[in-house]
Design a protein around this motif. Sequence first.
Motif, mmCIF file in Angstrom:
data_model
loop_
_atom_site.group_PDB
_atom_site.id
_atom_site.type_symbol
_atom_site.label_atom_id
_atom_site.label_comp_id
_atom_site.label_asym_id
_atom_site.label_seq_id
_atom_site.Cartn_x
_atom_site.Cartn_y
_atom_site.Cartn_z
ATOM 1 N N TYR A 155 61.085 -23.689 89.786
ATOM 2 C CA TYR A 155 61.129 -24.190 88.409
ATOM 3 C C TYR A 155 59.847 -24.955 88.080
ATOM 4 O O TYR A 155 59.214 -24.730 87.038
ATOM 5 C CB TYR A 155 62.346 -25.090 88.210
ATOM 6 N N LEU A 156 59.439 -25.856 88.976
ATOM 7 C CA LEU A 156 58.206 -26.612 88.749
ATOM 8 C C LEU A 156 56.996 -25.679 88.700
ATOM 9 O O LEU A 156 56.089 -25.844 87.867
ATOM 10 C CB LEU A 156 58.001 -27.646 89.860
ATOM 11 N N GLY A 157 56.989 -24.686 89.597
ATOM 12 C CA GLY A 157 55.879 -23.746 89.605
ATOM 13 C C GLY A 157 55.768 -22.988 88.302
ATOM 14 O O GLY A 157 54.659 -22.784 87.771
ATOM 15 N N ASP A 158 56.911 -22.597 87.739
ATOM 16 C CA ASP A 158 56.888 -21.883 86.459
ATOM 17 C C ASP A 158 56.370 -22.783 85.344
ATOM 18 O O ASP A 158 55.567 -22.361 84.505
ATOM 19 C CB ASP A 158 58.290 -21.379 86.124
ATOM 20 N N ARG A 159 56.785 -24.046 85.345
ATOM 21 C CA ARG A 159 56.344 -24.963 84.289
ATOM 22 C C ARG A 159 54.860 -25.317 84.437
ATOM 23 O O ARG A 159 54.198 -25.656 83.451
ATOM 24 C CB ARG A 159 57.195 -26.241 84.300
ATOM 25 N N LEU A 160 54.344 -25.230 85.669
ATOM 26 C CA LEU A 160 52.920 -25.488 85.903
ATOM 27 C C LEU A 160 52.096 -24.212 85.804
ATOM 28 O O LEU A 160 50.916 -24.196 86.127
ATOM 29 C CB LEU A 160 52.723 -26.137 87.279
ATOM 30 N N GLN A 161 52.783 -23.130 85.379
ATOM 31 C CA GLN A 161 52.136 -21.831 85.155
ATOM 32 C C GLN A 161 51.546 -21.248 86.430
ATOM 33 O O GLN A 161 50.477 -20.634 86.426
ATOM 34 C CB GLN A 161 51.057 -21.945 84.063
ATOM 35 N N LEU A 162 52.252 -21.428 87.539
ATOM 36 C CA LEU A 162 51.856 -20.794 88.793
ATOM 37 C C LEU A 162 52.506 -19.415 88.877
ATOM 38 O O LEU A 162 53.380 -19.075 88.083
ATOM 39 C CB LEU A 162 52.278 -21.663 89.973
ATOM 40 N N ASP A 163 52.127 -18.637 89.854
ATOM 41 C CA ASP A 163 52.695 -17.296 89.992
ATOM 42 C C ASP A 163 54.179 -17.384 90.336
ATOM 43 O O ASP A 163 54.609 -18.240 91.116
ATOM 44 C CB ASP A 163 51.969 -16.519 91.100
ATOM 45 N N GLY A 164 54.953 -16.487 89.781
ATOM 46 C CA GLY A 164 56.379 -16.454 90.059
ATOM 47 C C GLY A 164 57.150 -15.959 88.851
ATOM 48 O O GLY A 164 56.602 -15.871 87.746
ATOM 49 N N PRO A 165 58.431 -15.625 89.047
ATOM 50 C CA PRO A 165 59.245 -15.129 87.926
ATOM 51 C C PRO A 165 59.446 -16.226 86.879
ATOM 52 O O PRO A 165 59.622 -17.402 87.231
ATOM 53 C CB PRO A 165 60.564 -14.744 88.585
ATOM 54 N N PRO A 166 59.415 -15.868 85.593
ATOM 55 C CA PRO A 166 59.622 -16.875 84.541
ATOM 56 C C PRO A 166 61.049 -17.415 84.559
ATOM 57 O O PRO A 166 62.001 -16.677 84.840
ATOM 58 C CB PRO A 166 59.328 -16.097 83.248
ATOM 59 N N ILE A 167 61.186 -18.693 84.297
ATOM 60 C CA ILE A 167 62.503 -19.346 84.271
ATOM 61 C C ILE A 167 62.752 -19.875 82.865
ATOM 62 O O ILE A 167 61.933 -20.649 82.344
ATOM 63 C CB ILE A 167 62.564 -20.498 85.288
ATOM 64 N N PRO A 168 63.863 -19.472 82.222
ATOM 65 C CA PRO A 168 64.166 -19.944 80.858
ATOM 66 C C PRO A 168 64.352 -21.455 80.827
ATOM 67 O O PRO A 168 64.520 -22.102 81.878
ATOM 68 C CB PRO A 168 65.476 -19.210 80.519
ATOM 69 N N PRO A 169 64.325 -22.055 79.633
ATOM 70 C CA PRO A 169 64.591 -23.497 79.521
ATOM 71 C C PRO A 169 65.944 -23.836 80.148
ATOM 72 O O PRO A 169 66.919 -23.089 80.002
ATOM 73 C CB PRO A 169 64.600 -23.737 78.015
ATOM 74 N N LEU A 170 66.004 -24.955 80.831
ATOM 75 C CA LEU A 170 67.248 -25.355 81.482
ATOM 76 C C LEU A 170 68.399 -25.515 80.484
ATOM 77 O O LEU A 170 69.549 -25.204 80.796
ATOM 78 C CB LEU A 170 67.045 -26.651 82.258
ATOM 79 N N ALA A 171 68.068 -25.998 79.274
ATOM 80 C CA ALA A 171 69.111 -26.179 78.259
ATOM 81 C C ALA A 171 69.780 -24.845 77.944
ATOM 82 O O ALA A 171 71.003 -24.776 77.748
ATOM 83 C CB ALA A 171 68.508 -26.790 76.993
ATOM 84 N N THR A 172 68.993 -23.780 77.900
ATOM 85 C CA THR A 172 69.549 -22.445 77.639
ATOM 86 C C THR A 172 70.465 -21.993 78.766
ATOM 87 O O THR A 172 71.549 -21.450 78.530
ATOM 88 C CB THR A 172 68.399 -21.419 77.471
ATOM 89 N N LEU A 173 70.046 -22.258 79.997
ATOM 90 C CA LEU A 173 70.852 -21.859 81.162
ATOM 91 C C LEU A 173 72.146 -22.661 81.241
ATOM 92 O O LEU A 173 73.202 -22.123 81.588
ATOM 93 C CB LEU A 173 70.027 -22.048 82.437
ATOM 94 N N VAL A 174 72.053 -23.962 80.924
ATOM 95 C CA VAL A 174 73.246 -24.811 80.950
ATOM 96 C C VAL A 174 74.247 -24.334 79.891
ATOM 97 O O VAL A 174 75.454 -24.219 80.151
ATOM 98 C CB VAL A 174 72.874 -26.286 80.712
ATOM 99 N N ALA A 175 73.743 -24.048 78.669
ATOM 100 C CA ALA A 175 74.628 -23.589 77.591
ATOM 101 C C ALA A 175 75.282 -22.260 77.938
ATOM 102 O O ALA A 175 76.453 -22.024 77.641
ATOM 103 C CB ALA A 175 73.827 -23.465 76.302
ATOM 104 N N ALA A 176 74.527 -21.382 78.613
ATOM 105 C CA ALA A 176 75.072 -20.072 78.976
ATOM 106 C C ALA A 176 76.157 -20.186 80.038
ATOM 107 O O ALA A 176 77.089 -19.386 80.079
ATOM 108 C CB ALA A 176 73.952 -19.169 79.488
ATOM 109 N N LYS A 177 76.047 -21.213 80.881
ATOM 110 C CA LYS A 177 77.006 -21.380 81.972
ATOM 111 C C LYS A 177 78.235 -22.171 81.529
ATOM 112 O O LYS A 177 79.271 -22.142 82.183
ATOM 113 C CB LYS A 177 76.329 -22.106 83.136
ATOM 114 N N ALA A 178 78.120 -22.870 80.405
ATOM 115 C CA ALA A 178 79.234 -23.724 79.952
ATOM 116 C C ALA A 178 80.432 -22.884 79.533
ATOM 117 O O ALA A 178 80.300 -21.775 79.069
ATOM 118 C CB ALA A 178 78.765 -24.574 78.784
#
Length: 226
Positions: free
Chosen positions: A203-226
Amino acid sequence: MPFLEHLAATGIDIFDRQAVRVLAEAGIWGSIRHHGLIGDTVIVSDDAGQFRVGNHALCWVHSERLLQKLMPTTPRQVRLVETVRDLVWQFYRALKSVKRKPPPGLAAAFHKRFDRIFSLSTGYEELDKLLARLFRRKDELLKVLERLGTPLHTNASENDLRSFVTKRKVSDGTMSRDGRVARDTMLGLMKTCRKLGLSFWHYLGDRLQLDGPPIPPLATLVAAKA
């Protein structure tokens, strides 16, 4: 800060930490309600006053702990406390088994069983007073029958906070307010990622624009899991 300036302008002693704390907590809750952020969410607490707000439920573990704190002085009183604790835990296990909204008949049976336990008259005055005290909190202790999925205890939230407390003790606090905010923000993100089954480092790597799969905003993931 504007909040303290406002309090001072209204005559509040801003150096009275206890008073400011109460007003700050009231302000936070008022803001949450004003913006409709948690709607009719059930708030489960150990009965600490600052958390007894909104649609409130009472923690069974903390409630039963009051029985443990009794100090019986005779063998009979000891047996009475042990019997009542056993009845309470049997009821708790039955309540814990509720996996879906109970039909009216089953809900009524739970209410009747609760009434029988917490309206007992044992002759042990301190025990009877405690049972009567808990009986008055019936609606909060049986909230799960009204709102399916309501936790019966605060263990999960206390575990979430434990890492914050441990970190504070180990590091002996922070040097500044900004440091405290940074620490709490990072710990909060880490806990959220863990609950979502995400790697915090990815997650930190994605936010720092390092190589790796993109991770959606946590708020979106939390809402989807609720």
